[in-house]
Design a protein around this motif. Structure first.
Motif, PDB file in Angstrom:
ATOM      1  N   LYS A   1      40.553  40.440  55.109  1.00 54.56           N
ATOM      2  CA  LYS A   1      40.299  39.775  53.835  1.00 54.56           C
ATOM      3  C   LYS A   1      39.478  40.649  52.894  1.00 54.56           C
ATOM      4  N   VAL A   2      39.766  40.510  51.616  1.00 51.98           N
ATOM      5  CA  VAL A   2      39.040  41.201  50.553  1.00 51.98           C
ATOM      6  C   VAL A   2      38.578  40.162  49.542  1.00 51.98           C
ATOM      7  N   ALA A   3      37.284  40.176  49.221  1.00 54.19           N
ATOM      8  CA  ALA A   3      36.737  39.274  48.209  1.00 54.19           C
ATOM      9  C   ALA A   3      36.848  39.959  46.847  1.00 54.19           C
ATOM     10  N   LEU A   4      37.578  39.348  45.937  1.00 58.95           N
ATOM     11  CA  LEU A   4      37.859  39.961  44.639  1.00 58.95           C
ATOM     12  C   LEU A   4      37.162  39.207  43.518  1.00 58.95           C
ATOM     13  N   THR A   5      36.517  39.967  42.627  1.00 52.87           N
ATOM     14  CA  THR A   5      35.909  39.411  41.423  1.00 52.87           C
ATOM     15  C   THR A   5      36.577  40.035  40.209  1.00 52.87           C
ATOM     16  N   VAL A   6      37.060  39.212  39.319  1.00 54.61           N
ATOM     17  CA  VAL A   6      37.647  39.695  38.071  1.00 54.61           C
ATOM     18  C   VAL A   6      36.625  39.450  36.978  1.00 54.61           C
ATOM     19  N   SER A   7      36.168  40.529  36.342  1.00 56.28           N
ATOM     20  CA  SER A   7      35.130  40.426  35.319  1.00 56.28           C
ATOM     21  C   SER A   7      35.691  39.821  34.041  1.00 56.28           C
ATOM     22  N   GLY A   8      34.786  39.444  33.134  1.00 58.31           N
ATOM     23  CA  GLY A   8      35.219  38.823  31.892  1.00 58.31           C
ATOM     24  C   GLY A   8      35.650  39.797  30.831  1.00 58.31           C
ATOM     25  N   SER A   9      35.394  41.106  31.037  1.00 55.31           N
ATOM     26  CA  SER A   9      35.728  42.102  30.020  1.00 55.31           C
ATOM     27  C   SER A   9      37.123  42.656  30.275  1.00 55.31           C
ATOM     28  N   PRO A  10      37.962  42.698  29.245  1.00 59.76           N
ATOM     29  CA  PRO A  10      39.300  43.265  29.437  1.00 59.76           C
ATOM     30  C   PRO A  10      39.223  44.753  29.724  1.00 59.76           C
ATOM     31  N   ALA A  11      40.219  45.249  30.412  1.00 62.18           N
ATOM     32  CA  ALA A  11      40.248  46.662  30.773  1.00 62.18           C
ATOM     33  C   ALA A  11      40.504  47.523  29.540  1.00 62.18           C
ATOM     34  N   LYS A  12      39.813  48.655  29.482  1.00 66.30           N
ATOM     35  CA  LYS A  12      40.056  49.620  28.415  1.00 66.30           C
ATOM     36  C   LYS A  12      41.035  50.667  28.917  1.00 66.30           C
TER      37      LYS A  12
ATOM     38  N   PRO B   1      43.704  48.648  65.158  1.00 64.29           N
ATOM     39  CA  PRO B   1      43.623  47.339  64.495  1.00 64.29           C
ATOM     40  C   PRO B   1      44.073  47.431  63.041  1.00 64.29           C
ATOM     41  N   LEU B   2      44.563  46.338  62.525  1.00 64.34           N
ATOM     42  CA  LEU B   2      44.971  46.266  61.130  1.00 64.34           C
ATOM     43  C   LEU B   2      43.801  46.634  60.226  1.00 64.34           C
ATOM     44  N   PHE B   3      44.069  47.451  59.190  1.00 63.87           N
ATOM     45  CA  PHE B   3      43.014  47.828  58.253  1.00 63.87           C
ATOM     46  C   PHE B   3      43.613  48.068  56.876  1.00 63.87           C
ATOM     47  N   THR B   4      42.751  48.123  55.871  1.00 63.15           N
ATOM     48  CA  THR B   4      43.133  48.509  54.523  1.00 63.15           C
ATOM     49  C   THR B   4      42.055  49.391  53.930  1.00 63.15           C
ATOM     50  N   THR B   5      42.445  50.286  53.046  1.00 61.33           N
ATOM     51  CA  THR B   5      41.470  51.146  52.376  1.00 61.33           C
ATOM     52  C   THR B   5      40.732  50.415  51.258  1.00 61.33           C
ATOM     53  N   ALA B   6      41.154  49.187  50.945  1.00 59.40           N
ATOM     54  CA  ALA B   6      40.429  48.376  49.954  1.00 59.40           C
ATOM     55  C   ALA B   6      39.064  48.006  50.523  1.00 59.40           C
ATOM     56  N   PRO B   7      38.012  47.990  49.706  1.00 66.01           N
ATOM     57  CA  PRO B   7      36.688  47.589  50.194  1.00 66.01           C
ATOM     58  C   PRO B   7      36.640  46.099  50.488  1.00 66.01           C
ATOM     59  N   ASP B   8      35.597  45.676  51.193  1.00 68.60           N
ATOM     60  CA  ASP B   8      35.439  44.249  51.499  1.00 68.60           C
ATOM     61  C   ASP B   8      35.271  43.425  50.230  1.00 68.60           C
ATOM     62  N   THR B   9      34.603  44.007  49.232  1.00 66.35           N
ATOM     63  CA  THR B   9      34.435  43.341  47.934  1.00 66.35           C
ATOM     64  C   THR B   9      34.936  44.281  46.846  1.00 66.35           C
ATOM     65  N   LEU B  10      35.658  43.739  45.908  1.00 68.57           N
ATOM     66  CA  LEU B  10      36.292  44.545  44.873  1.00 68.57           C
ATOM     67  C   LEU B  10      36.141  43.854  43.533  1.00 68.57           C
ATOM     68  N   THR B  11      35.859  44.648  42.483  1.00 67.16           N
ATOM     69  CA  THR B  11      35.742  44.111  41.125  1.00 67.16           C
ATOM     70  C   THR B  11      36.763  44.785  40.222  1.00 67.16           C
ATOM     71  N   LEU B  12      37.508  43.975  39.483  1.00 63.80           N
ATOM     72  CA  LEU B  12      38.498  44.472  38.537  1.00 63.80           C
ATOM     73  C   LEU B  12      38.294  43.802  37.186  1.00 63.80           C
TER      74      LEU B  12
END
Length: 246
Positions: free
Chosen positions: A105-116, A35-46
């Motif tokens: 599907k992957v649920a993605l959350t982008v935080s309010g802090s810029p990346a360092k 079956p189709l898969f991805t190594t990305a988690p079901d939920t991801l935060t960037l």
């Protein structure tokens, strides 16, 4: 007799169909597909401006991916590689599809802090002495964990990870380079010089030393000497006399 032959023929026909027909026995008419898969988690935060790369597999290539809110997150596919990037704070859904219509599907959350950016507490160039007693420890931060650290010449200096810290140990005199890398491909380099003392002697004797306090002309000094057996030659050796002001 004719009835018996007829029944036997029907039985053989049923048996051939049940066994996959009379075709080439080396050809399997059915195929099992992962079956189709991805190594990305079901939920991801960037963080905004950060990106991560994952793998797509199974299903039926070629693959595609889409973000349901490109103002929050963007995605792109190159072969079986999936890159997800954060744009602005918020949430978005990422859908990965194969050419047969299967999706993940992957649920993605982008935080309010810029990346360092990836960084280390070590300066761009460090000097260490030989031996684990003089090893130096530094930290890693920013970028995208987990991190890896390698020495370009382990005959000069070795490096070991301990959580988000790394320990640099001098092995022999010379120079080498420490490469720090995060999982997003960011890198930081640290130049390492391994030095010995100007006298050519170690900073402390490798064997126990007996110290005696001596008072000379109103000043107190520590005098010490030690000895050991050289197990390779079975001969005795003696450390030179030590004189240190107390």
């Amino acid at each position: 007799m004719r009835r018996l032959k007829l029944l036997l023929g029907v039985f053989l026909a049923v048996l051939i169909v049940a066994c996959g027909g009379g075709g080439d026995p080396g050809t399997n008419s059915t195929s099992s597909t992962i079956p189709l898969f991805t190594t990305a988690p079901d939920t991801l935060t960037l963080a905004p401006g950060a990106s991560q790369e994952f793998t797509i597999g199974g299903g039926k290539a070629p693959y595609s991916a889409a973000s349901d809110n490109s103002a929050i997150a963007i995605v792109w596919v190159n072969g079986n590689l999936l890159d997800v990037g954060g744009v602005a704070a918020g949430t978005a859904g990422v859908t990965i599809r194969d050419s047969a219509g299967a999706s993940v599907k992957v649920a993605l959350t982008v935080s309010g802090s810029p990346a360092k950016d990836l960084y280390t507490t070590a300066p761009s160039g460090i000097t260490v002495a030989i031996g684990s007693a003089w090893a130096q420890t530094y930290s890693i931060g920013g970028g995208t964990g987990p991190y890896t650290v390698t020495s370009s010449n382990t005959l000069i200096a070795t490096v070991a990870m301990a959580g988000n810290n790394y320990i640099v140990t001098g092995v022999s005199a010379g120079t080498t380079n420490i490469l720090i890398r995060d999982s997003a491909g960011g890198t930081v380099n640290v130049s390492v010089s391994v030095a010995v003392s100007s006298s050519g002697l170690t900073t402390q004797p490798p064997h126990p030393v007996t110290w005696v306090s001596v008072r000379l002309v109103h000043q107190t000094y520590l005098v010490g000497a030690g000895n050991w057996a050289d197990t390779a030659t079975s001969t005795a050796a003696t450390w030179p006399l030590y004189l240190c002001r107390a």
